[in-house]
Write a protein that holds these residues in place. Sequence first.
Motif, PDB file in Angstrom:
ATOM      1  N   ARG B 149       8.344   1.020   3.515  1.00 28.32           N
ATOM      2  CA  ARG B 149       9.625   1.233   4.193  1.00 28.32           C
ATOM      3  C   ARG B 149       9.859   0.087   5.158  1.00 28.32           C
ATOM      4  NH1 ARG B 149       9.644   6.828   3.043  1.00 28.32           N
ATOM      5  NH2 ARG B 149       8.824   6.575   0.941  1.00 28.32           N
ATOM      6  N   PHE B 158       2.140   2.412   2.798  1.00 31.89           N
ATOM      7  CA  PHE B 158       1.267   3.562   2.578  1.00 31.89           C
ATOM      8  C   PHE B 158       0.091   3.135   1.710  1.00 31.89           C
ATOM      9  CE2 PHE B 158       5.431   5.073   3.652  1.00 31.89           C
ATOM     10  CZ  PHE B 158       5.162   6.053   4.591  1.00 31.89           C
ATOM     11  N   ASP B 183       7.818   2.888  -4.607  1.00 35.29           N
ATOM     12  CA  ASP B 183       8.296   4.231  -4.259  1.00 35.29           C
ATOM     13  C   ASP B 183       8.900   4.953  -5.455  1.00 35.29           C
ATOM     14  OD1 ASP B 183       7.927   4.977  -1.461  1.00 35.29           O
ATOM     15  OD2 ASP B 183       8.932   3.076  -1.046  1.00 35.29           O
TER      16      ASP B 183
HETATM   17  N1  LIG Z   1       5.375   6.488  -0.023  1.00 39.85           N
HETATM   18  C1  LIG Z   1       4.938   7.497   0.708  1.00 39.85           C
HETATM   19  N2  LIG Z   1       3.786   8.088   0.374  1.00 39.85           N
HETATM   20  C2  LIG Z   1       3.299   9.119   1.101  1.00 39.85           C
HETATM   21  N3  LIG Z   1       3.899   9.634   2.156  1.00 39.85           N
HETATM   22  C3  LIG Z   1       5.035   9.078   2.539  1.00 39.85           C
HETATM   23  C4  LIG Z   1       5.628   8.009   1.826  1.00 39.85           C
HETATM   24  N4  LIG Z   1       6.767   7.698   2.429  1.00 39.85           N
HETATM   25  C5  LIG Z   1       6.904   8.539   3.462  1.00 39.85           C
HETATM   26  N5  LIG Z   1       5.872   9.363   3.546  1.00 39.85           N
HETATM   27  C6  LIG Z   1       5.658  10.424   4.521  1.00 39.85           C
HETATM   28  O1  LIG Z   1       6.500  11.486   4.148  1.00 39.85           O
HETATM   29  C7  LIG Z   1       7.130  12.032   5.325  1.00 39.85           C
HETATM   30  C8  LIG Z   1       8.624  11.804   5.273  1.00 39.85           C
HETATM   31  O2  LIG Z   1       8.891  10.411   5.211  1.00 39.85           O
HETATM   32  P1  LIG Z   1      10.336   9.778   5.492  1.00 39.85           P
HETATM   33  O3  LIG Z   1      11.281  10.576   4.670  1.00 39.85           O
HETATM   34  O4  LIG Z   1      10.184   8.354   5.042  1.00 39.85           O
HETATM   35  O5  LIG Z   1      10.545   9.867   6.969  1.00 39.85           O
HETATM   36  C9  LIG Z   1       6.484  11.330   6.492  1.00 39.85           C
HETATM   37  O6  LIG Z   1       5.363  12.064   6.921  1.00 39.85           O
HETATM   38  C10 LIG Z   1       6.079  10.008   5.903  1.00 39.85           C
HETATM   39  O7  LIG Z   1       5.037   9.436   6.630  1.00 39.85           O
END
Ligand SMILES: Nc1ncnc2c1ncn2[C@@H]1O[C@H](COP(=O)(O)O)[C@@H](O)[C@H]1O
Lengths: 324, 255
Positions: B149, B158, B183
């Motif tokens: 991200r 990640f 992703d």
């Molecule tokens: N590619 C990824 N793999 C694993 N967890 C993720 C990933 N991207 C986001 N997260 C986790 O998923 C949750 C929601 O992420 P976000 O929607 O990006 O804010 C948060 O706890 C992030 O740290």
Amino acid sequence: MSAQDILVVAETNQDAPADITFELLGGARELAGATGGQVVAVLLGSDGVKHAAALSAADRILVIDDPQLAAFSPDAYVAVLEHVISAEGPRAVLVGCTTIGYDVAPTLAAKLNAPVVNGCKAVAVEGDALKVTCGLCGGKILADVAVAGSPAILMTLPGSFRPSEAAGQAQVETKASPVPLQPGAVTFEQMIMPEAGDVDIMQQDVLVAIGRGIQQEGNIEMAQELAETLGGELAASRPIVDQGWLPTTRQVGKSGMIVKPKLYLALGISGAPEHQEGMSGSDVIIAVNTDPSAPIFDVAHYGVEMDLLDLVEPLVEAINAKKG
Amino acid sequence: MNIVVVVRQVPDLIEPLEIAESGTSLDFDEVSFLVNETDDHALEQALLLKEAGGGTVTVVALDCGEVDDTLYTAAAKGADKIVKIPVEDELRPPAPPAAAALFAEAVKGLQADLVLVGSSAHDELEGMLAPLLALKLQLPYVGVIRGVRAGDGSVTAFKEFPGAVMAKMNVKLPAVLGILAADQPPRYVPVSRIKAATKSTEFEEVEVAAAAAPGVTVQRMYHPAAGERAEMLEGSEEEVAAKIAEILVEKGILK
Ligand SMILES: Nc1ncnc2c1ncn2[C@@H]1O[C@H](COP(=O)(O)O)[C@@H](O)[C@H]1O
Ligand SMILES: Cc1cc2nc3c(=O)[nH]c(=O)nc-3n(C[C@H](O)[C@H](O)[C@H](O)COP(=O)(O)OP(=O)(O)OC[C@H]3O[C@@H](n4cnc5c(N)ncnc54)[C@H](O)[C@@H]3O)c2cc1C
């Protein structure tokens, strides 16, 4: 310390020594027998000393404890290991082909101007050099390579050596980092655990595992039916999870789960080392693959060279017939 | 954000892998190549980051292993610029240390904020390209990444650990990331768009000096003794199915 010593980069996983560490200790013990040196384990962490006793298959255990090493940081690990290896001057360094080993071993070798090989499965002393057998091309090719010069950095595939947990009279030395460590450009924020709620494939007696050979998401249904007929659950290789067809909780292998079911039925899985790492300990492995040279047949007990899409339906029928 | 993606070709494992007469390498005359899977994910991750936050995507490749189709596909998917590095032997991909030196020279001039490269390739014997490239570029590196991200002057990456566990890492830019999976799975692009790209895309070429060979000598390359353990079940689908059911009863799995 001697130029014949074998150094092992120890790792922990979820606050216990990782399986690969015991395998590296086993490999190092064999190699040290041939070089006439000692086995030295190096463990980096913030409270590594609590794991030291578990590593007593080594002759010496160096524990480097520093708050900056509490979580994995590539820069910090490379800096500390570079210093330790230079000071120890071993003949060879065994590093696992792991998420940590991949980040540090090639860089360490370049910084130390040392030779490095990836995919090590076996190692022997041959004159002045080490003869290392490496697996590549997803397990389809082997290479015997001569590694001249020391320290030889050997990136070792999990499953290559018999683990050694033998408790000896290891001498433990705990030190602070020999180099100053500051937070670098890459910093750890938090661990994210897999989502709870799905079945735990590590607790299943029967797993029907699907790989890229399933070809389409729509074909998963027939594998699901087979799993249900067998009273088991679906598992998968990495590409199926990368496609988003099944959750990460179903992934078997290096980044996924280590499973040991009574039956592992592998459908359309090539059997790359990263996959084998997660399933080779299963009681009975049956593999179905159209490619007779697929490495999955090296680890399977029974093999079928056939299109899985043709076999699944008759198999469901045959099982139902047996169940009567 | 200026994103540079490093892309390499690797032997297709579905095709037979012949050993060369020398007995010390694959027979590259007979190998068919395709894009390294993790590099393909690196490209996808770059395109996703560009779509989310703007910027450019430049793809850099060595001119070997039938790379052109891969590059036209990259252009059709949305890469803005494509840079090709001529190499001495167009059949045989250079080993990781040599490849890292070649790529580093080419990437240096591109003002990258972020360099994405596949975390690993199945033909890497003498080390690995991704971390070695970062070292040559003197940029921070972290690999085995599944998902990135964009942030402000940094990215969140990640990093995979065993057991489907991820470490959330903050990475200050500029940096190199070794991508294992994007992703989202790499996008599909219709053949018509690739054909169009073949006509409209120009490759930029950069000449860079070849690098020194690593200190590792391959003595023998060979196929493992295949199927050493598996007992192969023969017959029609129905016959094989019956044999499997029989084995399951015998082993006490089916009661
Ligand atoms: N590619 C990824 N793999 C694993 N967890 C993720 C990933 N991207 C986001 N997260 C986790 O998923 C949750 C929601 O992420 P976000 O929607 O990006 O804010 C948060 O706890 C992030 O740290
Ligand atoms: C750091 C790292 C971590 C990794 N972690 C994991 C992990 O945790 N788990 C994992 O699985 N992989 C992991 N991998 C990926 C691994 O290297 C392989 O790419 C992956 O296991 C391949 O999956 P596959 O066998 O399904 O696909 P492929 O290798 O593409 O194999 C598909 C197989 O299906 C066969 N096939 C095709 N069609 C049919 C048909 N109709 N019927 C029968 N057979 C057919 C083909 O002959 C082929 O053998 C990791 C890689 C890296 C670098």
